[in-house]
Design a protein around this motif. Structure first.
Motif, PDB file in Angstrom:
ATOM      1  N   GLY A 105     -28.935 -84.853 -24.603  1.00  0.00           N
ATOM      2  CA  GLY A 105     -29.389 -85.272 -23.279  1.00  0.00           C
ATOM      3  C   GLY A 105     -29.859 -86.718 -23.267  1.00  0.00           C
ATOM      4  N   ASN A 106     -30.563 -87.135 -24.312  1.00  0.00           N
ATOM      5  CA  ASN A 106     -31.020 -88.522 -24.417  1.00  0.00           C
ATOM      6  C   ASN A 106     -29.842 -89.481 -24.552  1.00  0.00           C
ATOM      7  OD1 ASN A 106     -33.191 -90.387 -24.486  1.00  0.00           O
ATOM      8  ND2 ASN A 106     -32.851 -90.630 -26.680  1.00  0.00           N
ATOM      9  N   LYS A 107     -28.846 -89.113 -25.342  1.00  0.00           N
ATOM     10  CA  LYS A 107     -27.645 -89.956 -25.499  1.00  0.00           C
ATOM     11  C   LYS A 107     -26.909 -90.109 -24.170  1.00  0.00           C
ATOM     12  CE  LYS A 107     -27.445 -90.501 -30.068  1.00  0.00           C
ATOM     13  NZ  LYS A 107     -27.792 -91.761 -30.646  1.00  0.00           N
ATOM     14  N   ILE A 108     -26.797 -89.028 -23.422  1.00  0.00           N
ATOM     15  CA  ILE A 108     -26.114 -89.080 -22.131  1.00  0.00           C
ATOM     16  C   ILE A 108     -26.873 -89.992 -21.172  1.00  0.00           C
ATOM     17  CG2 ILE A 108     -25.509 -87.724 -20.085  1.00  0.00           C
ATOM     18  CD1 ILE A 108     -24.816 -85.419 -22.026  1.00  0.00           C
ATOM     19  N   GLU A 109     -28.200 -89.902 -21.162  1.00  0.00           N
ATOM     20  CA  GLU A 109     -28.996 -90.770 -20.294  1.00  0.00           C
ATOM     21  C   GLU A 109     -28.847 -92.235 -20.695  1.00  0.00           C
ATOM     22  OE1 GLU A 109     -33.562 -91.322 -18.677  1.00  0.00           O
ATOM     23  OE2 GLU A 109     -33.203 -90.044 -20.404  1.00  0.00           O
ATOM     24  N   ASP A 110     -28.832 -92.528 -21.987  1.00  0.00           N
ATOM     25  CA  ASP A 110     -28.688 -93.908 -22.466  1.00  0.00           C
ATOM     26  C   ASP A 110     -27.324 -94.493 -22.148  1.00  0.00           C
ATOM     27  OD1 ASP A 110     -31.235 -94.002 -23.419  1.00  0.00           O
ATOM     28  OD2 ASP A 110     -30.689 -93.571 -25.512  1.00  0.00           O
ATOM     29  N   ARG A 111     -26.295 -93.653 -22.107  1.00  0.00           N
ATOM     30  CA  ARG A 111     -24.939 -94.127 -21.869  1.00  0.00           C
ATOM     31  C   ARG A 111     -24.806 -94.785 -20.497  1.00  0.00           C
ATOM     32  NH1 ARG A 111     -20.727 -89.659 -21.740  1.00  0.00           N
ATOM     33  NH2 ARG A 111     -21.716 -89.145 -23.700  1.00  0.00           N
ATOM     34  N   GLY A 112     -25.554 -94.315 -19.512  1.00  0.00           N
ATOM     35  CA  GLY A 112     -25.454 -94.827 -18.155  1.00  0.00           C
ATOM     36  C   GLY A 112     -26.121 -96.181 -17.954  1.00  0.00           C
TER      37      GLY A 112
END
Length: 157
Positions: A105-112
């Motif tokens: 979830g943290n990786k997905i948030e950082d990707r944006g």
């Protein structure tokens, strides 16, 4: 079954409240050279002043994670992990799912998010004062340029 639904409802409510209360730091309020600066080391000036650009720095805007992605990922991962196994195996699967979900979830948030930067322009005025202005675009402004400050706007002179 009813107990599981109530537990999941409470988890979802807690998550919604946590995400709603999180805050993300704001970026500097900057514009093109000639628009209002966001920061000044001196008080406000109503008159026209002149000076020279002494320093220009490019600074990165720090963007921190809100934690919402990690929290949502942990909840989803924990719920999915809880569906696997029984007894101690279920507890281990729930914990592993929560940790794995938080990381994903943290990786997905950082990707944006994309890095952003702005320019900090230091000006030494003819009267000896220093002023600092933040801008998104320098529009050709360079160290050593003669500038005019009027109504908190920096203009090449």
């Amino acid at each position: 079954m009813t107990r599981k639904i109530i537990t999941l409802s409470l988890l979802a409510s807690s998550l919604a409240l946590t995400v709603g209360c999180s805050s993300v730091p704001s970026e500097p309020n900057y514009g093109a050279v000639g628009s209002s600066p966001s920061y000044s080391t001196s008080g406000t000036y109503d008159s026209v002043q002149y000076g020279y650009v002494r320093n220009i720095q490019q600074l990165d805007t720090s963007r921190r994670s809100s934690g919402a992605g990690a929290l949502l990922g942990a909840v989803i991962g924990g719920v999915v992990g809880n569906q696997v196994g029984a007894g101690t195996g279920r507890a281990v699967a729930t914990a592993a799912g929560a940790v794995g979900g938080a990381v994903i979830g943290n990786k997905i948030e950082d990707r944006g998010r994309q890095p952003s930067s702005y320019y900090q322009v230091d000006v030494r005025l003819d009267n000896g004062d220093f002023r600092t202005f933040d801008y998104a675009d320098l529009s050709g402004l360079r160290v050593g340029d003669r500038v005019r400050v009027q109504d908190n706007q920096l203009q090449r002179w």
